[in-house]
Enzyme design. Sequence first.
Site, PDB file in Angstrom:
ATOM      1  N   TYR A  62      49.396  43.285  20.162  1.00  0.00           N
ATOM      2  CA  TYR A  62      49.697  41.960  20.692  1.00  0.00           C
ATOM      3  C   TYR A  62      50.268  41.085  19.582  1.00  0.00           C
ATOM      4  O   TYR A  62      49.616  40.850  18.562  1.00  0.00           O
ATOM      5  CB  TYR A  62      48.452  41.281  21.268  1.00  0.00           C
ATOM      6  CG  TYR A  62      47.845  41.942  22.479  1.00  0.00           C
ATOM      7  CD1 TYR A  62      48.513  42.945  23.185  1.00  0.00           C
ATOM      8  CD2 TYR A  62      46.598  41.557  22.939  1.00  0.00           C
ATOM      9  CE1 TYR A  62      47.961  43.534  24.299  1.00  0.00           C
ATOM     10  CE2 TYR A  62      46.022  42.143  24.068  1.00  0.00           C
ATOM     11  CZ  TYR A  62      46.713  43.136  24.728  1.00  0.00           C
ATOM     12  OH  TYR A  62      46.138  43.729  25.841  1.00  0.00           O
ATOM     13  N   PRO A 217      44.867  40.403  36.417  1.00  0.00           N
ATOM     14  CA  PRO A 217      44.308  40.211  37.762  1.00  0.00           C
ATOM     15  C   PRO A 217      45.187  39.376  38.678  1.00  0.00           C
ATOM     16  O   PRO A 217      45.036  39.436  39.904  1.00  0.00           O
ATOM     17  CB  PRO A 217      42.984  39.497  37.481  1.00  0.00           C
ATOM     18  CG  PRO A 217      43.219  38.774  36.193  1.00  0.00           C
ATOM     19  CD  PRO A 217      44.060  39.721  35.388  1.00  0.00           C
ATOM     20  N   LEU A 218      46.125  38.605  38.098  1.00  0.00           N
ATOM     21  CA  LEU A 218      47.044  37.801  38.904  1.00  0.00           C
ATOM     22  C   LEU A 218      48.442  38.417  38.934  1.00  0.00           C
ATOM     23  O   LEU A 218      49.413  37.753  39.288  1.00  0.00           O
ATOM     24  CB  LEU A 218      47.117  36.367  38.363  1.00  0.00           C
ATOM     25  CG  LEU A 218      45.800  35.591  38.367  1.00  0.00           C
ATOM     26  CD1 LEU A 218      46.008  34.185  37.801  1.00  0.00           C
ATOM     27  CD2 LEU A 218      45.208  35.516  39.766  1.00  0.00           C
ATOM     28  N   ALA A 219      48.539  39.701  38.572  1.00  0.00           N
ATOM     29  CA  ALA A 219      49.820  40.425  38.606  1.00  0.00           C
ATOM     30  C   ALA A 219      50.917  39.667  37.867  1.00  0.00           C
ATOM     31  O   ALA A 219      51.981  39.390  38.418  1.00  0.00           O
ATOM     32  CB  ALA A 219      50.231  40.720  40.045  1.00  0.00           C
ATOM     33  N   GLN A 303      44.794  25.911  32.844  1.00  0.00           N
ATOM     34  CA  GLN A 303      44.837  27.239  33.454  1.00  0.00           C
ATOM     35  C   GLN A 303      43.502  27.960  33.248  1.00  0.00           C
ATOM     36  O   GLN A 303      42.975  28.582  34.174  1.00  0.00           O
ATOM     37  CB  GLN A 303      45.962  28.070  32.840  1.00  0.00           C
ATOM     38  CG  GLN A 303      47.362  27.585  33.189  1.00  0.00           C
ATOM     39  CD  GLN A 303      48.439  28.379  32.474  1.00  0.00           C
ATOM     40  OE1 GLN A 303      48.242  28.846  31.347  1.00  0.00           O
ATOM     41  NE2 GLN A 303      49.595  28.528  33.109  1.00  0.00           N
ATOM     42  N   ASN A 307      40.697  29.251  36.042  1.00  0.00           N
ATOM     43  CA  ASN A 307      40.162  30.610  36.083  1.00  0.00           C
ATOM     44  C   ASN A 307      38.641  30.617  36.027  1.00  0.00           C
ATOM     45  O   ASN A 307      37.979  31.375  36.746  1.00  0.00           O
ATOM     46  CB  ASN A 307      40.729  31.427  34.917  1.00  0.00           C
ATOM     47  CG  ASN A 307      42.214  31.705  35.052  1.00  0.00           C
ATOM     48  OD1 ASN A 307      42.777  31.598  36.130  1.00  0.00           O
ATOM     49  ND2 ASN A 307      42.849  32.055  33.944  1.00  0.00           N
TER      50      ASN A 307
END
Length: 357
Positions: A62, A217-219, A303, A307
Site C-alpha cells: 500500500y 465491502p462497498l465494492a 465517511q 461506517n
Amino acid sequence: MYQKKLGNTGLFVSELCLGTMTFGGGAGMWRQIGALDQAEAGRLVGRALEAGINFIDTADVYAEGLSEQITGQALRDLKVPRDSVVVATKGYGPTGPGANAKGASRLHLIDACKASLKRLQLDHIDLYQIHGFDPATPIEEQVRALDILVQHGHVRYVGVSNWAAWQVVKALGISARAGLARFETLQAYYSIAGRDLEREIVPMLRSEELGLLVWSPLAGGLLSGKYSGGKDSGGKDSGGSGEGRRASFDFPPVDRPRAEACIDAMRSVAEARGVSVAQVALAWLLHRKAVTSVIVGAKRLDQLEDNIAATELSLTGAELDALDAVSALPAEYPGWMFERQGVRAQQLAEAGRPGVR
C-alpha cells in the site's frame, strides 16, 4: 462495537477493522485510492480507536510501504498501548526490483515481514497474511515460512488473502500434519453485490473455523449509492462526476445490473430507517454469520463516522430477506444439487424421521 474471536484462537477483534489503503498516496493507483498525510491519517486512527475499533489492517504494497509507515507513526503519536490494538499486515507483492523481491517464498516472506516491522515501528505483528496465492512456491514452503516467523516471535497469528477454498484446505492439512502454525483467517472480497465466496469459501471457513475478514465491502464505493444511475444518495443529479474512485480505478469487478438492483433495495431500507445506503450495505455484512470483521477505509472523518454508525443498525428479518432475495447468487452446479438434498433433509427432520436414504 462487538468483539469477535479471530478464527480458532483466543484473540478478539472488533467487528469493524480500519483499513489503511487510503494512507500515503504515492504513484499510480495508490494516489487514486487515497493520499492522506500523517496528520489526516492520525485523526482517522484516533477516531477509530475511540469508537471501539481495535483492529487495523495494512499491507507492505500500500502506497509502496508508506501506508505502514504512517500507520505505525500514528500509533506512536497517539501513544496507543501495544496490547490494546491488533495490527495486521500482508506480504507477497513486489517490494523492489528482481525476481525474488515478490511472491511467497521463504526468502521473500521473511524479509518482507522484517521490513514491515521496521516501518510499523513494532516488535511484533499480530496477524501476518500472505497477500495472494503464489503458484511458483510450494504451499508447504509458504506455510513453513509463516511458522518460522511465529516461532521467532515476529508474528502472533497467520492468515491469507485472496486464496481459493482448496488452496486453504491443502495448507491446513500440511500445517496439521507437520505441527505448524495454521491459517486463522482469510481476507477476501465480499459484498451484497459480490457473494461469490458463499459457494465454496464460506462453507470451508465455517467447517475449518477460520475467520473471514472482508475487504471492499462497498465494492470500491459503488454500494454507497452516491453514484447510482447518475443520482447521488439524496436523489440529486450527480453532475456527471462519474463514480468517485471507480471513475479511474474500476475495481473490484461487479455485475452492474445486479449491483443496481441491490442499491435500489438498500435505498428503500435506508430511507425508511433514516440512514445511509452505505450503512445498510455494511450492516448486511455484519449480519452474516461467517464474517469476523469488515474492513472499512475512509478519506474523510465523516465517511468513517458513517461506517461506524453501521454497527448500530440492526436489520429486521424482513429487511434481510428482501436484501438476500435481490442479491441472491444464480444457481450453479453442484450447488443446486446440495440445495435440493438440503431441502429434503430439512423436510425429513421436521417430520421427525431419523435420516435420508
